[in-house]
Write an enzyme that holds these catalytic residues in place. Sequence first.
Site, PDB file in Angstrom:
ATOM      1  N   LYS A   1      33.367 -25.368   7.766  1.00 54.60           N
ATOM      2  CA  LYS A   1      32.201 -24.663   7.228  1.00 54.60           C
ATOM      3  C   LYS A   1      32.345 -23.155   7.365  1.00 54.60           C
ATOM      4  O   LYS A   1      31.730 -22.402   6.640  1.00 54.60           O
ATOM      5  CB  LYS A   1      30.952 -25.063   8.011  1.00 54.60           C
ATOM      6  CG  LYS A   1      30.497 -26.480   7.802  1.00 54.60           C
ATOM      7  CD  LYS A   1      29.486 -26.860   8.868  1.00 54.60           C
ATOM      8  CE  LYS A   1      29.018 -28.288   8.692  1.00 54.60           C
ATOM      9  NZ  LYS A   1      28.278 -28.777   9.844  1.00 54.60           N
TER      10      LYS A   1
ATOM     11  N   LYS B   1      37.008 -20.550  18.713  1.00 56.71           N
ATOM     12  CA  LYS B   1      35.773 -19.938  18.204  1.00 56.71           C
ATOM     13  C   LYS B   1      35.517 -18.569  18.811  1.00 56.71           C
ATOM     14  O   LYS B   1      34.934 -17.701  18.162  1.00 56.71           O
ATOM     15  CB  LYS B   1      34.575 -20.856  18.472  1.00 56.71           C
ATOM     16  CG  LYS B   1      34.501 -22.052  17.549  1.00 56.71           C
ATOM     17  CD  LYS B   1      33.097 -22.615  17.496  1.00 56.71           C
ATOM     18  CE  LYS B   1      33.003 -23.794  16.559  1.00 56.71           C
ATOM     19  NZ  LYS B   1      31.684 -24.437  16.587  1.00 56.71           N
TER      20      LYS B   1
ATOM     21  N   LYS C   1      42.226 -26.529   9.412  1.00 54.75           N
ATOM     22  CA  LYS C   1      41.192 -27.549   9.217  1.00 54.75           C
ATOM     23  C   LYS C   1      40.188 -27.110   8.134  1.00 54.75           C
ATOM     24  O   LYS C   1      39.839 -25.923   8.089  1.00 54.75           O
ATOM     25  CB  LYS C   1      40.454 -27.719  10.556  1.00 54.75           C
ATOM     26  CG  LYS C   1      39.703 -28.998  10.712  1.00 54.75           C
ATOM     27  CD  LYS C   1      39.093 -29.100  12.100  1.00 54.75           C
ATOM     28  CE  LYS C   1      37.827 -28.284  12.219  1.00 54.75           C
ATOM     29  NZ  LYS C   1      36.955 -28.678  13.340  1.00 54.75           N
TER      30      LYS C   1
HETATM   31  P1  AMP Z   1      30.851 -29.946  12.535  1.00 49.78           P
HETATM   32  O1  AMP Z   1      30.838 -29.554  11.100  1.00 49.78           O
HETATM   33  O2  AMP Z   1      31.851 -29.153  13.312  1.00 49.78           O
HETATM   34  O3  AMP Z   1      29.509 -30.052  13.165  1.00 49.78           O
HETATM   35  O4  AMP Z   1      31.455 -31.425  12.561  1.00 49.78           O
HETATM   36  C1  AMP Z   1      30.668 -32.576  12.316  1.00 49.78           C
HETATM   37  C2  AMP Z   1      31.562 -33.791  12.276  1.00 49.78           C
HETATM   38  O5  AMP Z   1      32.496 -33.690  11.201  1.00 49.78           O
HETATM   39  C3  AMP Z   1      32.410 -34.020  13.540  1.00 49.78           C
HETATM   40  O6  AMP Z   1      32.485 -35.397  13.822  1.00 49.78           O
HETATM   41  C4  AMP Z   1      33.757 -33.492  13.161  1.00 49.78           C
HETATM   42  O7  AMP Z   1      34.803 -34.106  13.874  1.00 49.78           O
HETATM   43  C5  AMP Z   1      33.825 -33.831  11.686  1.00 49.78           C
HETATM   44  N1  AMP Z   1      34.667 -32.862  10.983  1.00 49.78           N
HETATM   45  C6  AMP Z   1      34.445 -31.537  10.818  1.00 49.78           C
HETATM   46  N2  AMP Z   1      35.438 -30.952  10.118  1.00 49.78           N
HETATM   47  C7  AMP Z   1      36.324 -31.955   9.822  1.00 49.78           C
HETATM   48  C8  AMP Z   1      37.562 -31.998   9.099  1.00 49.78           C
HETATM   49  N3  AMP Z   1      38.089 -30.917   8.527  1.00 49.78           N
HETATM   50  N4  AMP Z   1      38.191 -33.198   9.003  1.00 49.78           N
HETATM   51  C9  AMP Z   1      37.660 -34.316   9.562  1.00 49.78           C
HETATM   52  N5  AMP Z   1      36.501 -34.341  10.245  1.00 49.78           N
HETATM   53  C10 AMP Z   1      35.842 -33.182  10.380  1.00 49.78           C
END
Ligand code: AMP
Length: 342
Positions: free
Chosen positions: A206, A120, A203
């Site tokens: 967002k 990041k 990955k």
């Molecule tokens: P975040 O959007 O980074 O706050 O992630 C929220 C949750 O979604 C966390 O448990 C992450 O591990 C999961 N997550 C985010 N992106 C992915 C992805 N591409 N594949 C699987 N899980 C994800």
Amino acid sequence: MSGSTPPATTGRILSGIQPTGNLHLGNYLGAIRNWVALQKDFECLFCIVDLHAITVWQDPADLTRSTREVAAGMIAAGIDPAANALFVQSHVPAHSQLAWVFNCVARLGWLNRMTQFKDKAGKNREAASAGLYVYPNLMAADILVYKATHVPVGEDQKQHLELARDIAQKFNNDYGVELFPLPEPVIRGPGTRVMSLRDGSKKMSKSDPSEFSRLNMTDDADAIAGKVRKATTDPNPLPDSVAGLEGRVEAANLLNIYAALTDQTLEQAVAEQAGQQFSQFKAKLTETAVAVLGPINAEMKRLMGDPAEIDQVLKRGADKANAIARPVLQEVYKTIGFLPSA
Ligand code: AMP
Ligand code: TRP
């Protein structure tokens, strides 16, 4: 440390999600869908981590809207806010208070190993916020302020979970107490790592500037169809074994997504789609994604029409969370030797 299922009678679940940008299929398959399943058997706390969100710049109006949208997405996907605590991190001050204590427990050497910070912060590390650097300490506080034992997350959060365990262990050792449990990650299913639709080695995220890289939980049927149609592929038909996916990251990703959406193992999905052309498979994938995301999307829209109701739900969640977190923080302060406040 390996992902495990919590014992049926004990254990408390906590997980968090950032209110930044759109919720996408990775969030749904990697996180929210598992939370929905776990809430049947466990006491669960689900936290919308706005304090984590501001470790990078957030437009204030967008942050407010996204916070409500994530709450709506979770409820629409099946989280029951009456049975669990669904709340906003900044509404529970004990998270920040315990995070400060953990800033003093975690070692710089531990934080220097965190790959998410490196990703990041990018090349210009000097310009990253101090908050981004201590982000994992706040995450440890989110978990340990409830003495949570199990943390369902996607694969990408495993390293942060290890750090939370190290912090819990060091605190317990330093003060000669058994105050914190060592939280376990719960990582399972084919959806634990959903990759970008444009680049199967990245990955789904967002923060990817390309809208075509992800399926959002707010996408309608046309948007889903368009994005799946444009998804990167290779020229060969689908293989008849998982081994045949070697070196075919995009095919592997689309089959993984299909497996997760249809509740199959990757092996079953590969067997079902063996020998198909991408055009046929993409039509099937679109139909499946629309069937799963369509109803969630409609319910999210309905909920977003009544922001006051969402705010009420989040207030009730914060009340429940505060009631658990405050006494744990007091116990920590007492252990450290802080003079009790009168
Ligand atoms: P975040 O959007 O980074 O706050 O992630 C929220 C949750 O979604 C966390 O448990 C992450 O591990 C999961 N997550 C985010 N992106 C992915 C992805 N591409 N594949 C699987 N899980 C994800
Ligand atoms: N860091 C997590 C992510 O980016 C979000 C998060 C914050 C979290 N606090 C948490 C996840 C506590 C689980 C438990 O996905």
